[in-house]
Design a protein around this motif. Structure first.
Motif, PDB file in Angstrom:
ATOM      1  N   VAL A 156     -13.908  -1.597 -10.007  1.00 58.98           N
ATOM      2  CA  VAL A 156     -14.260  -0.754 -11.160  1.00 58.98           C
ATOM      3  C   VAL A 156     -15.342  -1.429 -12.003  1.00 58.98           C
ATOM      4  N   LEU A 157     -15.182  -2.713 -12.262  1.00 58.34           N
ATOM      5  CA  LEU A 157     -16.159  -3.424 -13.098  1.00 58.34           C
ATOM      6  C   LEU A 157     -17.522  -3.524 -12.415  1.00 58.34           C
ATOM      7  N   PHE A 158     -17.541  -3.934 -11.153  1.00 62.53           N
ATOM      8  CA  PHE A 158     -18.820  -4.048 -10.437  1.00 62.53           C
ATOM      9  C   PHE A 158     -19.513  -2.687 -10.331  1.00 62.53           C
ATOM     10  N   ALA A 159     -18.736  -1.639 -10.070  1.00 62.54           N
ATOM     11  CA  ALA A 159     -19.313  -0.297  -9.920  1.00 62.54           C
ATOM     12  C   ALA A 159     -19.891   0.209 -11.227  1.00 62.54           C
ATOM     13  N   ASN A 160     -19.200  -0.044 -12.337  1.00 65.34           N
ATOM     14  CA  ASN A 160     -19.610   0.533 -13.612  1.00 65.34           C
ATOM     15  C   ASN A 160     -20.479  -0.375 -14.473  1.00 65.34           C
ATOM     16  N   HIS A 189      -8.576 -17.203  -4.411  1.00 59.76           N
ATOM     17  CA  HIS A 189      -8.505 -16.143  -3.396  1.00 59.76           C
ATOM     18  C   HIS A 189      -9.872 -15.786  -2.828  1.00 59.76           C
ATOM     19  N   PHE A 190     -10.920 -15.809  -3.653  1.00 57.95           N
ATOM     20  CA  PHE A 190     -12.216 -15.266  -3.244  1.00 57.95           C
ATOM     21  C   PHE A 190     -13.382 -16.248  -3.333  1.00 57.95           C
ATOM     22  N   LYS A 191     -13.151 -17.489  -3.706  1.00 57.18           N
ATOM     23  CA  LYS A 191     -14.149 -18.565  -3.805  1.00 57.18           C
ATOM     24  C   LYS A 191     -15.127 -18.376  -4.953  1.00 57.18           C
ATOM     25  N   ASN A 192     -15.773 -17.206  -5.020  1.00 56.90           N
ATOM     26  CA  ASN A 192     -16.737 -16.923  -6.090  1.00 56.90           C
ATOM     27  C   ASN A 192     -16.906 -15.406  -6.209  1.00 56.90           C
ATOM     28  N   LYS A 193     -17.778 -14.976  -7.128  1.00 55.23           N
ATOM     29  CA  LYS A 193     -17.964 -13.525  -7.329  1.00 55.23           C
ATOM     30  C   LYS A 193     -18.541 -12.862  -6.085  1.00 55.23           C
ATOM     31  N   GLU A 194     -19.431 -13.535  -5.385  1.00 51.60           N
ATOM     32  CA  GLU A 194     -19.994 -12.951  -4.161  1.00 51.60           C
ATOM     33  C   GLU A 194     -18.906 -12.759  -3.113  1.00 51.60           C
ATOM     34  N   GLY A 195     -17.996 -13.731  -3.005  1.00 51.80           N
ATOM     35  CA  GLY A 195     -16.880 -13.606  -2.071  1.00 51.80           C
ATOM     36  C   GLY A 195     -15.974 -12.444  -2.437  1.00 51.80           C
ATOM     37  N   LEU A 196     -15.778 -12.247  -3.728  1.00 56.44           N
ATOM     38  CA  LEU A 196     -14.979 -11.123  -4.214  1.00 56.44           C
ATOM     39  C   LEU A 196     -15.664  -9.799  -3.866  1.00 56.44           C
ATOM     40  N   LEU A 197     -16.954  -9.720  -4.085  1.00 56.69           N
ATOM     41  CA  LEU A 197     -17.708  -8.503  -3.759  1.00 56.69           C
ATOM     42  C   LEU A 197     -17.675  -8.229  -2.257  1.00 56.69           C
ATOM     43  N   LEU A 198     -17.785  -9.264  -1.473  1.00 57.94           N
ATOM     44  CA  LEU A 198     -17.724  -9.117  -0.015  1.00 57.94           C
ATOM     45  C   LEU A 198     -16.348  -8.597   0.417  1.00 57.94           C
ATOM     46  N   ALA A 199     -15.289  -9.112  -0.206  1.00 56.80           N
ATOM     47  CA  ALA A 199     -13.927  -8.643   0.096  1.00 56.80           C
ATOM     48  C   ALA A 199     -13.776  -7.172  -0.265  1.00 56.80           C
ATOM     49  N   ILE A 200     -14.400  -6.748  -1.355  1.00 56.76           N
ATOM     50  CA  ILE A 200     -14.362  -5.332  -1.752  1.00 56.76           C
ATOM     51  C   ILE A 200     -15.046  -4.463  -0.701  1.00 56.76           C
ATOM     52  N   LEU A 201     -16.198  -4.915  -0.198  1.00 53.82           N
ATOM     53  CA  LEU A 201     -16.905  -4.146   0.833  1.00 53.82           C
ATOM     54  C   LEU A 201     -16.059  -4.027   2.099  1.00 53.82           C
ATOM     55  N   LYS A 261     -15.563   3.151  -5.555  1.00 53.93           N
ATOM     56  CA  LYS A 261     -16.087   2.489  -4.358  1.00 53.93           C
ATOM     57  C   LYS A 261     -17.400   3.125  -3.909  1.00 53.93           C
ATOM     58  N   PHE A 262     -17.484   4.435  -3.987  1.00 50.89           N
ATOM     59  CA  PHE A 262     -18.740   5.093  -3.624  1.00 50.89           C
ATOM     60  C   PHE A 262     -19.825   4.806  -4.660  1.00 50.89           C
ATOM     61  N   LEU A 263     -19.447   4.724  -5.926  1.00 53.88           N
ATOM     62  CA  LEU A 263     -20.411   4.348  -6.964  1.00 53.88           C
ATOM     63  C   LEU A 263     -20.918   2.940  -6.696  1.00 53.88           C
ATOM     64  N   LEU A 264     -20.027   2.038  -6.327  1.00 58.26           N
ATOM     65  CA  LEU A 264     -20.419   0.669  -6.000  1.00 58.26           C
ATOM     66  C   LEU A 264     -21.404   0.656  -4.835  1.00 58.26           C
ATOM     67  N   LEU A 265     -21.161   1.487  -3.830  1.00 60.12           N
ATOM     68  CA  LEU A 265     -22.064   1.541  -2.670  1.00 60.12           C
ATOM     69  C   LEU A 265     -23.468   1.998  -3.044  1.00 60.12           C
ATOM     70  N   HIS A 266     -23.619   2.619  -4.183  1.00 63.05           N
ATOM     71  CA  HIS A 266     -24.929   3.085  -4.630  1.00 63.05           C
ATOM     72  C   HIS A 266     -25.621   2.107  -5.578  1.00 63.05           C
ATOM     73  N   ARG A 267     -24.973   0.998  -5.882  1.00 65.43           N
ATOM     74  CA  ARG A 267     -25.553   0.035  -6.808  1.00 65.43           C
ATOM     75  C   ARG A 267     -26.616  -0.808  -6.103  1.00 65.43           C
ATOM     76  N   HIS A 268     -27.730  -1.003  -6.785  1.00 64.66           N
ATOM     77  CA  HIS A 268     -28.898  -1.692  -6.211  1.00 64.66           C
ATOM     78  C   HIS A 268     -28.606  -3.143  -5.839  1.00 64.66           C
ATOM     79  N   PHE A 269     -27.770  -3.819  -6.614  1.00 65.07           N
ATOM     80  CA  PHE A 269     -27.550  -5.245  -6.359  1.00 65.07           C
ATOM     81  C   PHE A 269     -26.960  -5.503  -4.974  1.00 65.07           C
TER      82      PHE A 269
END
Length: 194
Positions: free
Chosen positions: A13-17, A42-54, A98-106
Motif C-alpha cells: 500500500v505504501l509503495f503503491a501510493n 525478513h527482507f534485508k532492505n527495502k529493495e528486497g521487500l519490494l522484490l518480495a512484493i513483486l 498491487k496493480f497501482l504498484l505495477l504502474h509506478r515508474h520506480f
C-alpha cells in the motif's frame, strides 16, 4: 495474519501510493508493529521487500486466473477473450494496490539495473499476456477469431488496451467503467473472423 504477511501488505500500500523513496522503514515499523530490525531481518532492505512484493503479486495473479479457469468451459475462443478481459479488469480492482504498484515508474528504473526486478516484472506481464494469447489461439482454432492475426502480437495489443484502462481507473483520469462496453466491442471487431 503472520507478521511477514502484514509487512508485505502494508509495504504494498505504501509503495503503491507514496512511492519507494517516500516510504521509510520507520513508517513501515509504526504501521505494522514490527521493529525495523524485524522487517529487514525478513527482507534485508527495502529493495528486497519490494522484490518480495513483486514475487507475491505474480503468485496471486497466477492463482486467481487458475481459479477463474477451473471448471469453466467456454463456447468459443472469442468468449474466452471476453471473459479474460472482464476478469483482468475485475482482478485489477480486487488487487488495486498491487496493480497501482505495477504502474509506478520506480519499478522500471530498478529493472534497468537489477535483473531480479526485470525478471519479476517480465514474469507478471508474460503470465497475463500468455492468457490473452491462449484465448486468441483457441478462437483461431474454433474459427471465432480470424487466423490472419499473429496471436502473441495481438495478445500484447489487447493487454495494452486493458492495462491502459486500468491506469485510467487507478489514476482517476477517466471513468474507466464508462469505456467497458466500447472496449469489448473494439476487441470483438479487432478479432472477429469474417
Amino acid at each position: 495474519m503472520k507478521k511477514k504477511d502484514a509487512i508485505l501488505k502494508v509495504a504494498t500500500v505504501l509503495f503503491a501510493n507514496k512511492g519507494f523513496v517516500d516510504t521509510s522503514g520507520q513508517e513501515l515499523s509504526r504501521l505494522t508493529g514490527a521493529a525495523e530490525g524485524t522487517i529487514f531481518y525478513h527482507f534485508k532492505n527495502k529493495e528486497g521487500l519490494l522484490l518480495a512484493i513483486l514475487e507475491k503479486t505474480r503468485e496471486e495473479i497466477v492463482e486467481q486466473f487458475e481459479q477463474f479457469f477451473e471448471n469453466r468451459p467456454f463456447k468459443s475462443g472469442m468468449e474466452m477473450v471476453e471473459e479474460v478481459v472482464s476478469f483482468h479488469l475485475y482482478l485489477a480492482g480486487l488487487m488495486e494496490d498491487k496493480f497501482l504498484l505495477l504502474h509506478r515508474h520506480f519499478l522500471y528504473k530498478f529493472s534497468e539495473s537489477n535483473p531480479e526486478f526485470r525478471e519479476n516484472l517480465e514474469a507478471i506481464y508474460n503470465c497475463l499476456v500468455d492468457i490473452f494469447e491462449e484465448a486468441i489461439a483457441a478462437g483461431q482454432e474454433d474459427g471465432s477469431i480470424t487466423k490472419e492475426l499473429h496471436p502473441r502480437k495481438t495478445a500484447l495489443i489487447l493487454f495494452t488496451m486493458v492495462d491502459g484502462l486500468i491506469r485510467f481507473k487507478n489514476y482517476n483520469l477517466y471513468d474507466a467503467g464508462a469505456l467497458f462496453n466500447e472496449l469489448m466491442n473494439t476487441c470483438r471487431r479487432m478479432l472477429q473472423a469474417n
